[in-house]
Enzyme design. Structure first.
Site, PDB file in Angstrom:
ATOM      1  N   GLY A 146       0.831  -1.163   0.083  1.00  0.00           N
ATOM      2  CA  GLY A 146      -0.035   0.191   0.015  1.00  0.00           C
ATOM      3  C   GLY A 146       0.917   1.317   0.009  1.00  0.00           C
ATOM      4  O   GLY A 146       2.074   1.023   0.608  1.00  0.00           O
ATOM      5  N   GLN A 180       2.935  10.113   1.142  1.00  0.00           N
ATOM      6  CA  GLN A 180       4.344   9.083   1.106  1.00  0.00           C
ATOM      7  C   GLN A 180       5.185   9.462  -0.024  1.00  0.00           C
ATOM      8  O   GLN A 180       6.513   9.114   0.135  1.00  0.00           O
ATOM      9  CB  GLN A 180       4.211   7.786   1.434  1.00  0.00           C
ATOM     10  CG  GLN A 180       3.583   7.287   2.360  1.00  0.00           C
ATOM     11  CD  GLN A 180       3.263   5.947   2.696  1.00  0.00           C
ATOM     12  OE1 GLN A 180       2.410   5.204   2.066  1.00  0.00           O
ATOM     13  NE2 GLN A 180       4.314   5.087   3.100  1.00  0.00           N
ATOM     14  N   CYS A 221       5.807  -0.024   7.305  1.00  0.00           N
ATOM     15  CA  CYS A 221       5.497   1.294   6.596  1.00  0.00           C
ATOM     16  C   CYS A 221       6.337   1.591   5.564  1.00  0.00           C
ATOM     17  O   CYS A 221       7.630   1.456   5.955  1.00  0.00           O
ATOM     18  CB  CYS A 221       5.030   2.281   7.508  1.00  0.00           C
ATOM     19  SG  CYS A 221       4.525   3.619   6.548  1.00  0.00           S
ATOM     20  N   LEU A 222       6.391   1.793   4.477  1.00  0.00           N
ATOM     21  CA  LEU A 222       7.395   2.205   3.495  1.00  0.00           C
ATOM     22  C   LEU A 222       8.152   3.393   3.931  1.00  0.00           C
ATOM     23  O   LEU A 222       9.341   3.737   3.653  1.00  0.00           O
ATOM     24  CB  LEU A 222       6.893   2.288   2.012  1.00  0.00           C
ATOM     25  CG  LEU A 222       6.560   1.149   1.394  1.00  0.00           C
ATOM     26  CD1 LEU A 222       5.858   1.256   0.061  1.00  0.00           C
ATOM     27  CD2 LEU A 222       7.567   0.170   1.341  1.00  0.00           C
ATOM     28  N   HIS A 228      -4.733   1.529   7.267  1.00  0.00           N
ATOM     29  CA  HIS A 228      -3.343   2.072   7.470  1.00  0.00           C
ATOM     30  C   HIS A 228      -3.011   2.929   6.590  1.00  0.00           C
ATOM     31  O   HIS A 228      -2.735   4.134   6.893  1.00  0.00           O
ATOM     32  CB  HIS A 228      -2.374   1.060   7.352  1.00  0.00           C
ATOM     33  CG  HIS A 228      -0.826   1.408   7.152  1.00  0.00           C
ATOM     34  ND1 HIS A 228      -0.074   0.810   8.231  1.00  0.00           N
ATOM     35  CD2 HIS A 228      -0.158   2.149   6.479  1.00  0.00           C
ATOM     36  CE1 HIS A 228       1.145   1.500   7.634  1.00  0.00           C
ATOM     37  NE2 HIS A 228       1.040   2.112   6.718  1.00  0.00           N
ATOM     38  N   GLU A 229      -3.577   2.988   5.093  1.00  0.00           N
ATOM     39  CA  GLU A 229      -3.348   4.170   4.171  1.00  0.00           C
ATOM     40  C   GLU A 229      -4.232   5.216   4.265  1.00  0.00           C
ATOM     41  O   GLU A 229      -3.857   6.270   3.894  1.00  0.00           O
ATOM     42  CB  GLU A 229      -3.728   3.381   2.853  1.00  0.00           C
ATOM     43  CG  GLU A 229      -2.695   2.170   2.418  1.00  0.00           C
ATOM     44  CD  GLU A 229      -1.179   2.350   2.640  1.00  0.00           C
ATOM     45  OE1 GLU A 229      -0.678   3.646   2.656  1.00  0.00           O
ATOM     46  OE2 GLU A 229      -0.479   1.440   2.957  1.00  0.00           O
ATOM     47  N   HIS A 275      -2.816   7.359   6.689  1.00  0.00           N
ATOM     48  CA  HIS A 275      -1.715   8.306   6.111  1.00  0.00           C
ATOM     49  C   HIS A 275      -2.296   9.724   5.691  1.00  0.00           C
ATOM     50  O   HIS A 275      -1.625  10.697   5.612  1.00  0.00           O
ATOM     51  CB  HIS A 275      -1.200   7.800   4.937  1.00  0.00           C
ATOM     52  CG  HIS A 275      -0.102   6.820   5.225  1.00  0.00           C
ATOM     53  ND1 HIS A 275       1.073   7.314   6.167  1.00  0.00           N
ATOM     54  CD2 HIS A 275       0.258   5.550   5.206  1.00  0.00           C
ATOM     55  CE1 HIS A 275       1.993   6.222   6.058  1.00  0.00           C
ATOM     56  NE2 HIS A 275       1.565   5.214   5.726  1.00  0.00           N
TER      57      HIS A 275
END
Ligand code: ZN
Length: 174
Positions: A46, A51, A94-95, A136-137, A140
């Site tokens: 994701g 991000q 997480c990226l 989660h996304e 963000h």
């Protein structure tokens, strides 16, 4: 399509609520394609626009398993329209917090609504990993990271480890 640079925490763009997208045009479609390419290359399941330092409500997700058909989702202005009372705990990464993981408690089932890349409204129910990934996304887009769901103690531990990781990476790259 093009790879975009992923922002690593801490960074103000990750803490800021993102703006709703007003119209789904070709710029938005290109951005969504770039986000998917960047996510697959990372690799991740994701990615939210903040991000890549773009404060707009855009998310891409593909939580399909290795042996499953790809399941790319391009989401404009996604929102949860239902969430279960039942909760689940899953380990997340997480990226924007590379090499860090931790358990997060979230709703075990949700229903999400969004506009697709053609501006058509879609809805989907999700459980398990996909449910956690969607929550989660969308977090963000509201300036929330997975560590914000943890105790201050655990959060600070992860952020300290991340700062160390950033330092050693900078040395490696120098
Ligand atoms: Zn993330």
């Amino acid at each position: 399509m093009a790879l975009r640079e992923i922002v690593i925490a801490p960074n103000p763009v990750l803490k800021r609520p993102a703006d709703p997208v007003r119209s789904v045009d070709s710029d938005v479609r290109t951005l969504l394609d770039d986000m998917l390419e960047t996510m697959y290359a990372a690799p991740g399941i994701g990615l939210a626009a903040p991000q890549i330092a773009i404060s707009q409500r855009l998310v891409v997700i593909d939580a399909a398993g290795k042996d499953e058909e790809p399941d790319p989702m391009r989401m404009v202005n996604p929102e949860l329209v239902w969430k279960s009372d039942e909760m689940q705990k899953l380990e997340e990464g997480c990226l924007s917090l590379p090499e860090q993981w931790g358990d997060v408690v979230r709703h075990s089932a949700i229903k999400v609504a969004w506009l697709d890349e053609n501006g058509i409204r879609r809805e989907r129910e999700a459980t398990g990993l996909l449910s956690a990934c969607i929550q989660h996304e969308i977090d963000h887009l509201d300036g929330i990271l997975f560590v914000d769901h943890m105790s201050a103690l655990k959060r600070n531990m992860i952020l300290r480890k991340l700062a160390k990781w950033k330092k050693s990476k900078a040395k490696e790259d120098a």
